[in-house]
Design an enzyme around this catalytic site. Structure first.
Site, PDB file in Angstrom:
ATOM      1  CE  LYS A 172      -3.626   2.237   2.689  1.00  0.00           C
ATOM      2  NZ  LYS A 172      -4.551   2.153   3.812  1.00  0.00           N
ATOM      3  CD  GLU A 214       9.005  -5.960   7.419  1.00  0.00           C
ATOM      4  OE1 GLU A 214       8.712  -4.859   6.882  1.00  0.00           O
ATOM      5  OE2 GLU A 214       8.751  -6.209   8.609  1.00  0.00           O
ATOM      6  N   GLY A 261      -4.982  -1.945   4.820  1.00  0.00           N
ATOM      7  CA  GLY A 261      -4.202  -3.078   4.314  1.00  0.00           C
ATOM      8  C   GLY A 261      -4.869  -4.410   4.586  1.00  0.00           C
ATOM      9  NE  ARG A 262      -6.667  -3.859  10.727  1.00  0.00           N
ATOM     10  CZ  ARG A 262      -6.044  -2.707  10.857  1.00  0.00           C
ATOM     11  NH1 ARG A 262      -4.888  -2.509  10.251  1.00  0.00           N
ATOM     12  NH2 ARG A 262      -6.563  -1.734  11.596  1.00  0.00           N
ATOM     13  CD  GLU A 276      -2.049  -4.444  11.336  1.00  0.00           C
ATOM     14  OE1 GLU A 276      -2.635  -4.245  10.268  1.00  0.00           O
ATOM     15  OE2 GLU A 276      -0.846  -4.740  11.391  1.00  0.00           O
ATOM     16  CG  HIS A 317      -3.993 -35.756  16.010  1.00  0.00           C
ATOM     17  ND1 HIS A 317      -4.142 -36.999  16.594  1.00  0.00           N
ATOM     18  CD2 HIS A 317      -5.002 -35.640  15.116  1.00  0.00           C
ATOM     19  CE1 HIS A 317      -5.178 -37.608  16.057  1.00  0.00           C
ATOM     20  NE2 HIS A 317      -5.728 -36.808  15.162  1.00  0.00           N
ATOM     21  CE  LYS A 340       5.577  -1.036  10.171  1.00  0.00           C
ATOM     22  NZ  LYS A 340       4.612  -0.343   9.324  1.00  0.00           N
TER      23      LYS A 340
HETATM   24  O1  F6P Z   1       1.040  -2.752   2.243  1.00  0.00           O
HETATM   25  P1  F6P Z   1       2.119  -2.145   3.062  1.00  0.00           P
HETATM   26  O2  F6P Z   1       2.072  -0.648   3.046  1.00  0.00           O
HETATM   27  O3  F6P Z   1       3.478  -2.647   2.636  1.00  0.00           O
HETATM   28  O4  F6P Z   1       1.896  -2.557   4.562  1.00  0.00           O
HETATM   29  C1  F6P Z   1       1.927  -3.893   4.964  1.00  0.00           C
HETATM   30  C2  F6P Z   1       1.353  -4.076   6.341  1.00  0.00           C
HETATM   31  O5  F6P Z   1       2.061  -3.300   7.288  1.00  0.00           O
HETATM   32  C3  F6P Z   1       1.163  -2.735   8.235  1.00  0.00           C
HETATM   33  O6  F6P Z   1       0.998  -1.395   7.942  1.00  0.00           O
HETATM   34  C4  F6P Z   1       1.651  -2.832   9.642  1.00  0.00           C
HETATM   35  O7  F6P Z   1       2.264  -4.023   9.925  1.00  0.00           O
HETATM   36  C5  F6P Z   1      -0.148  -3.498   7.981  1.00  0.00           C
HETATM   37  O8  F6P Z   1      -1.246  -2.804   8.429  1.00  0.00           O
HETATM   38  C6  F6P Z   1      -0.092  -3.660   6.508  1.00  0.00           C
HETATM   39  O9  F6P Z   1      -1.014  -4.608   6.063  1.00  0.00           O
END
Ligand code: F6P
Length: 533
Positions: free
Chosen positions: A201, A207, A260-261, A346, A377, A498
């Site tokens: 987003k 990452e 995002g979620r 979240e 199990h 972060k």
């Molecule tokens: O889509 P992005 O901006 O890379 O964010 C990934 C994820 O990181 C967060 O902002 C926080 O972990 C989530 O809400 C989101 O889904």
């Protein structure tokens, strides 16, 4: 008056303990019909809980007092209910197939929503048919989606869930910054046959950007300067996707009013659309819309997301249970617990109300789970005989996708229903005594019983059914968040870690300068530095 309702609910909770769940069925032969709710072929059974009609009525009253119907209508019509970020919350617009306008700041967002979905469909169809080809003119055989959190969990969960409908290229999901993830996923893939989708987003998530750069280097090493033709992006940050070198014709946008979620319904769902095709993806959206319409129109007392939310409130706030287990009896829903962890925790893992004051009730529970029967199990021992009571949420399809393996599915159903029955029924000391020769063993074989569960049943895990399930849980999170008076749509709690990781990176890289850190962090940095040699 809410305080009064909470007080009455606390009294109802105490009274509920007097009547075991099992006895409630003897008292009321219509209990299943009265304590379940249906939407088309989908039934949510909450009769195996300690709720009675009076408690449900009080919970519905609580939902009304807290303004669930009004807040719901504000959400669906583009009101800025995400007040800490000044944003509307309109994932429902992504599956609005009604032709009705939805306004944000006076502008109808639907033309843009439709335009992106149409572009996705053209792109997905092109990739699936080979019309949009790799630089050597041959079709892509593999698609790697790089994203994390909402840019990974939704599409990864849905791709697995809809495996029987998967007739496009193979899909691979890379999320973790741990180099092991991208290393292992790229191993065996041919860059000449692979399309990479960078899904973020913000297009700043460390990452995702680290993995995207690694994938770009991998692609460039094989394809040279044309590597960019094997990339697509999904983002709200179109300037950043351009800076990364992705052609705007392969960038699919969304908007700040999609969390995002909550984003699998739009461009973030591109890999799912590539896997199952635009028509089945449309079915997925239709299913979510079914649930949206039900949520908007059904009376609260017969409203599936409202009732699932109220069962959650009963267990969390009245009975004081700290966790909830998501137990899909469907191997293809094995990523659902992880998906719902983000959706729920979240969203509702908050400690302040909308005005910033501390909450006065417990908020979101710990959400966890595993597919049945595997969980049986592993951790069901604790569910049946441990000292914690964990409300269990079972999901089961009446029909599997493998007709030749019907006996497997019958076993699956029997196991699912056996677990909720066992949790409720338990086994007394006297009953246990009859199963053993040595009476000393009897206490070990006692099951306290009276442990609550809900079960969601549907015909088959189709795209439409999956759409309904996810929308059901999204709205449940909304209902609970409104009752707790919190903002379910921000996630400030992920920021501090972060920031500290960014500050720690130079210390990890240099292996020095730990002085300003607390003793544990400095000690761990030193130990790791020494081990790295
Ligand atoms: O889509 P992005 O901006 O890379 O964010 C990934 C994820 O990181 C967060 O902002 C926080 O972990 C989530 O809400 C989101 O889904």
């Amino acid at each position: 008056m809410t305080v009064w309702t909470w007080t009455k609910l606390a009294e109802a909770g105490k009274a509920a303990e007097a009547t075991p769940i099992l006895d409630r069925f003897a008292e009321n032969p219509d209990r299943f019909a009265e304590f379940s709710v249906t939407l088309d072929d989908m039934t949510l059974d909450f009769s195996k809980t300690t709720l009675d009609a009076g408690a449900v009525a009080l919970l519905v009253e609580l939902a009304e007092e807290q303004g669930v119907p009004e807040r719901r209508d504000v959400m669906f019509t583009g009101g800025k209910i995400n007040i800490t970020e000044g944003r509307a919350v309109l994932h429902t617009a992504l599956r609005n197939r009604s032709g009705k306008a939805i306004l944000v700041d006076g502008t109808d967002v639907m033309p843009e929503v439709r335009e992106v979905l149409d572009r996705m469909a053209v792109f997905a169809t092109g990739i699936r048919s080979g019309k949009i080809a790799a630089i050597d003119g041959k079709p892509f055989t593999d698609v790697v989606n790089i994203g994390i959190g909402g840019s990974d969990l939704g599409p990864a969960m849905a791709t697995l869930a809809l495996a029987p409908y998967h007739d496009g290229p193979r899909l691979h999901y890379v999320s973790n910054v741990d180099g092991a993830d991208i290393h292992d996923k790229l191993l065996g893939l041919d860059p000449a046959r692979t399309l990479v989708i960078v899904a973020s987003k913000t297009f700043t998530t460390i990452e995702t950007m680290t993995n995207a750069r690694t994938a770009k280097a991998w692609m460039e090493a094989a394809l040279g300067p044309d590597a960019g033709k094997h990339f697509a992006a999904v983002s709200t940050a179109l300037d950043k996707t351009a800076a990364f070198g992705i052609d705007p014709s392969r960038v699919f946008g969304f908007w700040d009013w999609v969390g995002g979620r909550y984003s699998v319904w739009g461009a973030i769902g591109l890999p799912v659309m590539i896997a199952i095709g635009p028509d089945d993806f449309g079915e997925f959206l239709d299913g979510a819309q079914d649930m949206d319409q039900h949520f908007q129109s059904a009376p609260l007392a017969r409203n599936m997301p409202v009732l699932l939310g109220l069962v959650g409130i009963w267990h969390r706030n009245v009975m004081g249970y700290q966790t909830r287990a998501i137990l899909p009896y469907d191997q293809r829903l094995s990523r659902l617990p992880a998906y719902l962890q983000q959706l729920d925790m979240e969203s509702n893992g908050k400690s302040v109300t909308l005005d910033g004051s501390p909450v006065t009730t417990a908020t979101g529970p710990v959400v966890w789970g595993e597919a049945g029967t595997n969980g049986q199990h592993a951790f069901y021992q604790l569910l049946h005989q441990g000292t914690n009571i964990v409300p269990c949420e079972f999901l089961i399809a009446a029909v599997g996708h493998e007709p030749a393996l019907e006996h497997h599915h019958q076993l699956l159903i029997a196991n699912c229903l056996a677990q909720s029955e066992a949790l409720m029924r338990g086994r007394t000391l006297a009953e246990a005594g009859k199963t053993v020769k040595d009476p000393a063993l009897a206490p070990h074989k006692v099951f306290p019983g009276n442990r609550p569960s809900t079960t969601l049943v549907y015909t088959e895990l189709t795209p439409r059914t999956l759409g309904r399930i996810i929308a059901l849980y999204e709205h449940r999170v909304f209902v609970e968040g409104v009752i707790w008076g919190i903002n379910s749509y921000d996630q400030w709690g992920v920021e501090l870690g972060k920031e500290l990781a960014t500050a720690l990176l130079p210390l990890v890289e240099s292996g020095r300068g730990f002085g300003g850190k607390d003793g544990s962090t400095a000690g761990l940095l030193q130990t790791i530095t020494d081990l790295r040699g």
